[in-house]
Design a protein around this motif. Structure first.
Motif, mmCIF file in Angstrom:
data_model
loop_
_atom_site.group_PDB
_atom_site.id
_atom_site.type_symbol
_atom_site.label_atom_id
_atom_site.label_comp_id
_atom_site.label_asym_id
_atom_site.label_seq_id
_atom_site.Cartn_x
_atom_site.Cartn_y
_atom_site.Cartn_z
ATOM 1 N N TYR A 125 0.805 -1.226 0.000
ATOM 2 C CA TYR A 125 0.000 0.000 0.000
ATOM 3 C C TYR A 125 0.841 1.280 0.000
ATOM 4 O O TYR A 125 0.303 2.362 0.131
ATOM 5 C CB TYR A 125 -0.927 0.022 1.219
ATOM 6 C CG TYR A 125 -2.007 -1.023 1.163
ATOM 7 C CD1 TYR A 125 -3.051 -0.917 0.273
ATOM 8 C CD2 TYR A 125 -1.966 -2.124 2.005
ATOM 9 C CE1 TYR A 125 -4.046 -1.875 0.214
ATOM 10 C CE2 TYR A 125 -2.955 -3.091 1.964
ATOM 11 C CZ TYR A 125 -3.994 -2.954 1.064
ATOM 12 O OH TYR A 125 -4.974 -3.906 1.018
ATOM 13 N N GLN A 126 2.152 1.176 -0.143
ATOM 14 C CA GLN A 126 3.020 2.357 -0.065
ATOM 15 C C GLN A 126 2.733 3.364 -1.177
ATOM 16 O O GLN A 126 2.619 4.548 -0.932
ATOM 17 C CB GLN A 126 4.495 1.951 -0.090
ATOM 18 C CG GLN A 126 4.905 1.128 1.109
ATOM 19 C CD GLN A 126 4.696 1.869 2.412
ATOM 20 O OE1 GLN A 126 5.005 3.047 2.522
ATOM 21 N NE2 GLN A 126 4.148 1.177 3.395
ATOM 22 N N SER A 127 2.657 2.884 -2.403
ATOM 23 C CA SER A 127 2.389 3.804 -3.509
ATOM 24 C C SER A 127 1.592 3.072 -4.585
ATOM 25 O O SER A 127 1.998 2.014 -5.060
ATOM 26 C CB SER A 127 3.692 4.361 -4.087
ATOM 27 O OG SER A 127 4.499 3.318 -4.547
ATOM 28 N N PRO A 128 0.453 3.611 -4.969
ATOM 29 C CA PRO A 128 -0.363 2.934 -5.973
ATOM 30 C C PRO A 128 0.264 3.008 -7.364
ATOM 31 O O PRO A 128 0.969 3.953 -7.698
ATOM 32 C CB PRO A 128 -1.690 3.691 -5.934
ATOM 33 C CG PRO A 128 -1.352 5.030 -5.373
ATOM 34 C CD PRO A 128 -0.171 4.832 -4.473
ATOM 35 N N VAL A 129 -0.001 1.987 -8.172
ATOM 36 C CA VAL A 129 0.395 1.987 -9.577
ATOM 37 C C VAL A 129 -0.413 3.059 -10.305
ATOM 38 O O VAL A 129 0.099 3.772 -11.151
ATOM 39 C CB VAL A 129 0.141 0.604 -10.207
ATOM 40 C CG1 VAL A 129 0.387 0.622 -11.700
ATOM 41 C CG2 VAL A 129 0.991 -0.447 -9.529
ATOM 42 N N TRP A 130 -1.694 3.163 -9.937
ATOM 43 C CA TRP A 130 -2.584 4.169 -10.509
ATOM 44 C C TRP A 130 -3.705 4.435 -9.520
ATOM 45 O O TRP A 130 -4.164 3.540 -8.822
ATOM 46 C CB TRP A 130 -3.179 3.674 -11.831
ATOM 47 C CG TRP A 130 -4.059 4.677 -12.506
ATOM 48 C CD1 TRP A 130 -3.648 5.689 -13.320
ATOM 49 C CD2 TRP A 130 -5.470 4.797 -12.419
ATOM 50 N NE1 TRP A 130 -4.732 6.417 -13.736
ATOM 51 C CE2 TRP A 130 -5.861 5.887 -13.201
ATOM 52 C CE3 TRP A 130 -6.459 4.082 -11.743
ATOM 53 C CZ2 TRP A 130 -7.187 6.282 -13.344
ATOM 54 C CZ3 TRP A 130 -7.775 4.471 -11.883
ATOM 55 C CH2 TRP A 130 -8.120 5.553 -12.678
ATOM 56 N N SER A 131 -4.133 5.678 -9.458
ATOM 57 C CA SER A 131 -5.320 6.016 -8.671
ATOM 58 C C SER A 131 -6.064 7.118 -9.403
ATOM 59 O O SER A 131 -5.464 7.956 -10.067
ATOM 60 C CB SER A 131 -4.951 6.449 -7.253
ATOM 61 O OG SER A 131 -4.217 7.636 -7.275
ATOM 62 N N GLY A 132 -7.372 7.080 -9.304
ATOM 63 C CA GLY A 132 -8.200 8.071 -9.966
ATOM 64 C C GLY A 132 -9.636 7.599 -10.028
ATOM 65 O O GLY A 132 -10.030 6.651 -9.349
ATOM 66 N N MET A 133 -10.411 8.237 -10.875
ATOM 67 C CA MET A 133 -11.818 7.911 -11.008
ATOM 68 C C MET A 133 -12.014 6.823 -12.062
ATOM 69 O O MET A 133 -11.349 6.819 -13.094
ATOM 70 C CB MET A 133 -12.615 9.158 -11.387
ATOM 71 C CG MET A 133 -12.465 10.293 -10.387
ATOM 72 S SD MET A 133 -12.946 9.841 -8.723
ATOM 73 C CE MET A 133 -14.717 9.982 -8.850
#
Length: 108
Positions: free
Chosen positions: A29-37
């Motif tokens: 959970y450190q850094s997402p590959v992608w996040s958005g809507m």
């Protein structure tokens, strides 16, 4: 952003961990590959009539981007973690380019 994408999601990598029972995947959970809507559409459900009364549910998720994703990654939507089921499919045609991801989870 278009009106099609209304659900906030995040996609995370996993790492293979060995323990006393064998191997399993843990989400990083450190850094997402992608996040958005994204657009999250119900696909199917299956209930097992057993002592534990568990169910499975699948969704189709559409994200407005072409990404290199695979089935070892996890998707989090509405504070629930889902597994990616199979290889995501990219649609590069027309005015609305997207990646379709099949996700599933086992629930109570």
């Amino acid at each position: 952003m278009t009106y099609h994408y209304r659900t906030p999601v995040a996609i995370y990598k996993t790492k293979l961990v060995k323990d006393a029972y064998g191997q399993h995947r843990e989400t990083d959970y450190q850094s997402p590959v992608w996040s958005g809507m994204a657009s999250m559409q119900p696909w199917k459900t299956k209930e097992a009539k057993t002592e534990s009364d568990v169910s499975q549910e699948w969704f189709n998720v559409y994200i407005p981007k072409a990404l290199a994703l695979n089935s070892t990654m996890r998707l989090v939507a509405k504070k629930v973690e889902y597994e990616i089921d199979g290889d995501p499919e990219q649609w590069p045609f027309g005015y609305l380019h997207y990646t379709r991801i099949n996700i599933w989870r086992v629930g109570p």
